[in-house]
Design an enzyme around this catalytic site. Structure first.
Site, PDB file in Angstrom:
ATOM      1  N   GLY A 139       8.221   3.851   1.792  1.00  0.00           N
ATOM      2  CA  GLY A 139       8.900   5.196   2.303  1.00  0.00           C
ATOM      3  C   GLY A 139      10.420   5.112   2.260  1.00  0.00           C
ATOM      4  N   SER A 140      11.098   5.910   2.811  1.00  0.00           N
ATOM      5  CA  SER A 140      12.390   6.209   2.817  1.00  0.00           C
ATOM      6  C   SER A 140      13.078   4.842   3.299  1.00  0.00           C
ATOM      7  CB  SER A 140      13.100   7.413   3.539  1.00  0.00           C
ATOM      8  OG  SER A 140      12.141   8.345   3.082  1.00  0.00           O
ATOM      9  N   PHE A 141      12.487   4.326   4.377  1.00  0.00           N
ATOM     10  CA  PHE A 141      13.365   3.172   4.975  1.00  0.00           C
ATOM     11  C   PHE A 141      12.640   2.034   4.751  1.00  0.00           C
ATOM     12  CE2 PHE A 141      14.495   7.139   7.592  1.00  0.00           C
ATOM     13  CZ  PHE A 141      15.627   6.954   6.894  1.00  0.00           C
ATOM     14  N   GLY A 142      11.577   1.683   3.932  1.00  0.00           N
ATOM     15  CA  GLY A 142      11.063   0.362   3.831  1.00  0.00           C
ATOM     16  C   GLY A 142       9.500   0.656   3.202  1.00  0.00           C
TER      17      GLY A 142
ATOM     18  N   ASP B 274       9.717  15.302  10.593  1.00  0.00           N
ATOM     19  CA  ASP B 274       9.275  14.698   9.228  1.00  0.00           C
ATOM     20  C   ASP B 274       7.945  14.938   8.846  1.00  0.00           C
ATOM     21  OD1 ASP B 274      10.044  14.274   6.596  1.00  0.00           O
ATOM     22  OD2 ASP B 274      10.079  12.132   6.766  1.00  0.00           O
TER      23      ASP B 274
ATOM     24  N   VAL C 115       0.753  -1.074   0.248  1.00  0.00           N
ATOM     25  CA  VAL C 115       0.087   0.150  -0.177  1.00  0.00           C
ATOM     26  C   VAL C 115       0.951   1.414  -0.031  1.00  0.00           C
ATOM     27  CG1 VAL C 115      -1.906  -1.032   1.137  1.00  0.00           C
ATOM     28  CG2 VAL C 115      -0.383   0.158   2.554  1.00  0.00           C
ATOM     29  N   GLY C 116       2.104   0.965   0.225  1.00  0.00           N
ATOM     30  CA  GLY C 116       3.015   2.356   0.177  1.00  0.00           C
ATOM     31  C   GLY C 116       4.579   1.919   0.252  1.00  0.00           C
TER      32      GLY C 116
ATOM     33  N   LYS D 291       4.806  -2.112   8.393  1.00  0.00           N
ATOM     34  CA  LYS D 291       5.985  -1.328   7.802  1.00  0.00           C
ATOM     35  C   LYS D 291       7.208  -2.311   7.678  1.00  0.00           C
ATOM     36  CE  LYS D 291       8.555   2.699   8.157  1.00  0.00           C
ATOM     37  NZ  LYS D 291       8.770   3.910   8.929  1.00  0.00           N
TER      38      LYS D 291
END
Length: 784
Positions: A479-482, A608, A476-477, A499
């Site tokens: 990000g920067s780290f996973g 962030d 579903v998405g 995540k």
């Protein structure tokens, strides 16, 4: 606007209206309708027009404060204000550009109890009249910075014997500093910086024994620093940069033992830096750049353990970087560029964890470049212009280092045998250790592990099953780290968000630790809830770490602001947010920040804040998530064994990170406030802060600020403009109220995202104002 009826209160004594949004001009008969007025306080509003001439009729005035409005024109005569103690006209547009702009100061000679005279940030022109020497001897604060005042400083200023603050910076003053300044024995702060003053420093400065701050930067001052300055033993800040000072940096300067900031850049100082400069143990900031200093860097600097900023670039320093500097571990900036330094770059610089700017360029350094700490960041570190350096990370584009075998040729047979024996023992130890770890991993495969007892245990196998083998259909998405997957755990029927950290990415492990630490003791309705943690090994024996959150069915705010329309999916209603929904979301986010900053046992900075990290549940309630960059404030960090934060070099996302982070400022709550302000403007304008339309000095903040209040509809998201113009009778009736509310909300966003931190609003105030706006809209039947 002020209601006219207020001017019927003829017996009024004190009138406070500060820090509101009151507009309009002051009535011409102000001084006559309030004959008994003693305090008139209208600072931080939006009053415009001129100051009424009749104000002088209010002869009982003690405090007159009009700071932070839009007043303009000449200040009228103030002859009758004999009782005046405070006069604050700062941050307006006062002044007519005439030579007589400051004649009203002579009228204040009759105010024998005047203590405060503040006029900074206006358009006052002309010269300072000699009559300022006739002002009250009670005057303590005289602040006229950021105007257009010409000419010299009258020596009569010496009559103001009780002054403790004198600020005349950022004008067009010329001539010499009058010796009479040395008679102001009670001066605590003297700021004459950024003018065109010339000549030498008066020897009379020796009399300023109470002086704490002296700012004379960016003038045309010359000569030596007078030895008499050593008499100013309370001096903490000495700023003399960008002048024509010459001579040596004398021992007298080193004798100012309370100095914490010494700034002498862009002058003509020569000679070496005093060897005993280390006795300035309180020094936190030293800038001696762009002079003609030579010699070696004094080893005594080791005693200045509070150093945060050290700039010595643009001189002729030679020799090596002394090893004693390894004690300066709180340095955030170190610049030694454009000197004649040589030798190898010391490895202890790798251990300076707070170092965010390191410039060693254009010297004669040689040998292998370190690769840890600041040397891992080619953006923050500069080593160009050192032709004999080698190694380092690829971004530095340095040649590879050649292995040197010469040292090994002379090894004795005994030494070789010893080395062989040591290597053999180490090999056995390594083999046994590897075998132990391998067996341990086999035992632990698939078993649950967690970094905190706060969260229940979940196994890798459970997550594998819940996500259909981490199938792309469950993704579903990213990000920067996973990556984030939707899954269904065996224990229940409610979907969760999983995540999975990509531990190959730099900073991913620290991100995982930061989120675990942040979520240990925080609970709030507007924060994403962590349900579990998995920290173990996958089926190949590799490290595996994942966080399990409650699933937000309406996805991220990013998806609602910038929906992706897929061809053929015509049955799905296009996602869009109403005015009320957007207001609810920014209030939810603000409440989460207020909780993190002010209501946690240990304050937390998110670092962030952006649309992709704001998630929406089935009721469209916003939840702040992704605490991978979260940081505890420094005081809290001291009490948490240093495990409290992610990488020091990561401070947010371009467009949302505050400008001070780019200049080396430490993480703080005001940084989140800036990000919130940008987020708010983005939500209501539908424009990213990185939009291509923002070029040069143009940005989202200036785009919105320039349009307020008259052109608010020109910057609103077209979806909201369409909603405003919808042919709905109730909405049409309340259109003015809605537009006014939108103006106020955008003004809050502008106030929070001000470039200068001191100008930013407080998150608590932002919450209060927006809740008031929402309640007002609901009271008028506007809820969706």
């Amino acid at each position: 606007m002020l209601p006219p009826s207020i001017f019927n209160l003829s017996s009024l004594i004190d009138l406070y209206m500060g820090e509101n949004e009151i507009q309009g001009s002051l009535p011409s008969n102000l001084g006559m309708v309030f004959p008994s007025l003693q305090i008139f306080f209208i600072s931080i509003n939006q009053f415009s027009g001129s100051i009424p001439v009749s104000l002088s009729k209010a002869s009982n005035l003690i405090r007159l404060e009009m700071e932070g409005n839009h007043l303009h024109g000449k200040v009228p005569p103030l002859t009758n204000l004999h009782k005046l103690e405070w006069l604050n006209l700062a941050d307006n547009h006062l002044g007519s550009g005439g030579i007589d702009d400051l004649t009203f100061l002579c009228d204040l000679s009759n105010a024998t109890h005047l203590e405060l005279l503040i006029m900074f940030t206006n358009n006052f022109w002309g010269t300072l009249p000699q009559c300022i020497g006739n002002l009250s001897s009670s005057l303590k604060n005289f602040h006229i910075a950021q105007n257009k005042i010409l000419g010299s400083i009258p020596n009569e200023i010496a009559n103001l014997a009780n002054l403790d603050v004198l600020v005349m910076a950022e004008n067009q003053l010329s001539g010499h500093i009058p010796p009479g300044v040395g008679k102001l024995h009670k001066l605590y702060k003297l700021n004459l910086g950024r003018n065109s003053l010339s000549g030498n420093l008066p020897s009379s400065f020796r009399n300023l024994s109470q002086l704490n701050e002296l700012y004379l930067e960016v003038n045309k001052l010359q000569g030596n620093i007078p030895p008499s300055l050593i008499e100013c033993q309370n001096l903490r800040i000495l700023s003399l940069g960008a002048n024509i000072f010459s001579g040596i940096i004398s021992q007298e300067i080193v004798g100012l033992l309370n100095l914490c900031r010494l700034s002498l850049p862009q002058n003509h100082f020569i000679g070496s830096l005093p060897e005993n400069i280390g006795i300035l143990i309180n020094l936190e900031y030293l800038d001696i750049s762009d002079n003609m200093l030579f010699g070696e860097i004094p080893a005594s600097l080791v005693s200045c353990i509070k150093f945060e900023y050290l700039d010595m670039h643009g001189n002729f320093f030679n020799g090596t970087i002394p090893s004693t500097l390894s004690s300066l571990r709180v340095l955030t900036k170190l610049s030694l560029s454009h000197n004649n330094l040589s030798g190898t770059i010391p490895e202890f610089l790798e251990r300076f964890v707070f170092l965010e700017s390191l410039d060693l360029s254009y010297n004669n350094f040689e040998g292998m470049l370190p690769i840890k700490g600041a040397f891992k960041n080619a953006t923050a570190t500069s080593v160009e212009g050192n032709s004999k350096l080698c190694g380092g990370i690829p971004e530095f584009h340095l040649p590879k280092c050649k292995l040197q075998h010469a040292k090994n040729k002379g090894l004795s047979l005994t030494m070789k045998l010893v080395l062989s024996l040591v290597c053999g023992i180490l090999g056995v130890i390594f083999a046994l250790t590897f075998l132990y770890l391998y067996c341990s991993r086999r035992d632990k495969k698939g078993q649950a592990a967690t970094d905190s007892d706060k969260f229940p245990q979940v196994s890798y196998q459970s997550l594998l099953k819940a996500t259909n083998g981490f199938s792309s259909t469950n993704l579903v998405g990213m990000g920067s780290f996973g990556s984030v997957y939707k899954g269904l755990l065996e224990q229940g029927e409610t979907p969760v968000a999983i995540k999975v950290l990509n531990l190959v990415c730099r900073g991913a492990y620290k991100s995982f630790i930061a989120e675990c630490e942040a979520f240990k003791n925080i609970r709030h309705r507007n924060l994403v809830k962590v349900l579990s943690v998995c920290s173990g090994f996958d089926y190949r024996g590799h490290d595996f770490k994942a966080l399990i959150y409650e699933f937000m069915v309406n996805g991220s705010l990013e998806e609602w602001l910038y929906p992706i329309h897929t061809i053929g999916e015509t049955n799905e209603r296009p996602r869009s947010l109403t005015i009320s929904q957007r207001l609810n979301i920014v209030i939810d986010v603000a409440m989460a920040l207020d909780y993190l900053h002010h209501h946690c046992e240990t304050p937390i900075v998110h670092c962030d804040l952006k649309p992709s990290n704001i998630l929406l549940n089935e009721d469209m309630v916003a939840h702040v998530g992704d605490f991978g960059l979260a940081r505890f404030l420094p005081k809290a960090a001291e009490n948490s064994s240093g495990n409290q934060s992610s990488s020091l070099g990561i401070k947010g996302t371009i467009g949302y990170a505050p400008p001070e982070y780019g200049m080396g400022h430490e993480v703080w709550t005001q940084g989140d406030v800036y990000s919130f302000g940008i987020l708010l403007l983005e939500i209501f304008t539908g424009k990213r802060p990185t939009d291509d339309m923002f070029q040069g000095t143009s940005n989202l903040y200036s785009f919105v600020k320039a349009a307020l209040p008259e052109q608010v509809e020109e910057v609103l998201d077209p979806v909201l403009v369409q909603e405003l113009n919808h042919p709905n009778a109730g909405r049409a009736r309340n259109r003015v109220l809605i537009i006014h509310s939108l103006i106020t909300v955008l003004e809050i966003g502008v106030a929070c995202s001000a470039e200068l931190p001191r100008e930013r609003s407080n998150i608590c105030d932002a919450v209060a104002h927006m809740c008031w706006i929402r309640n007002k809209l609901r009271a008028n039947g506007i809820s969706e």
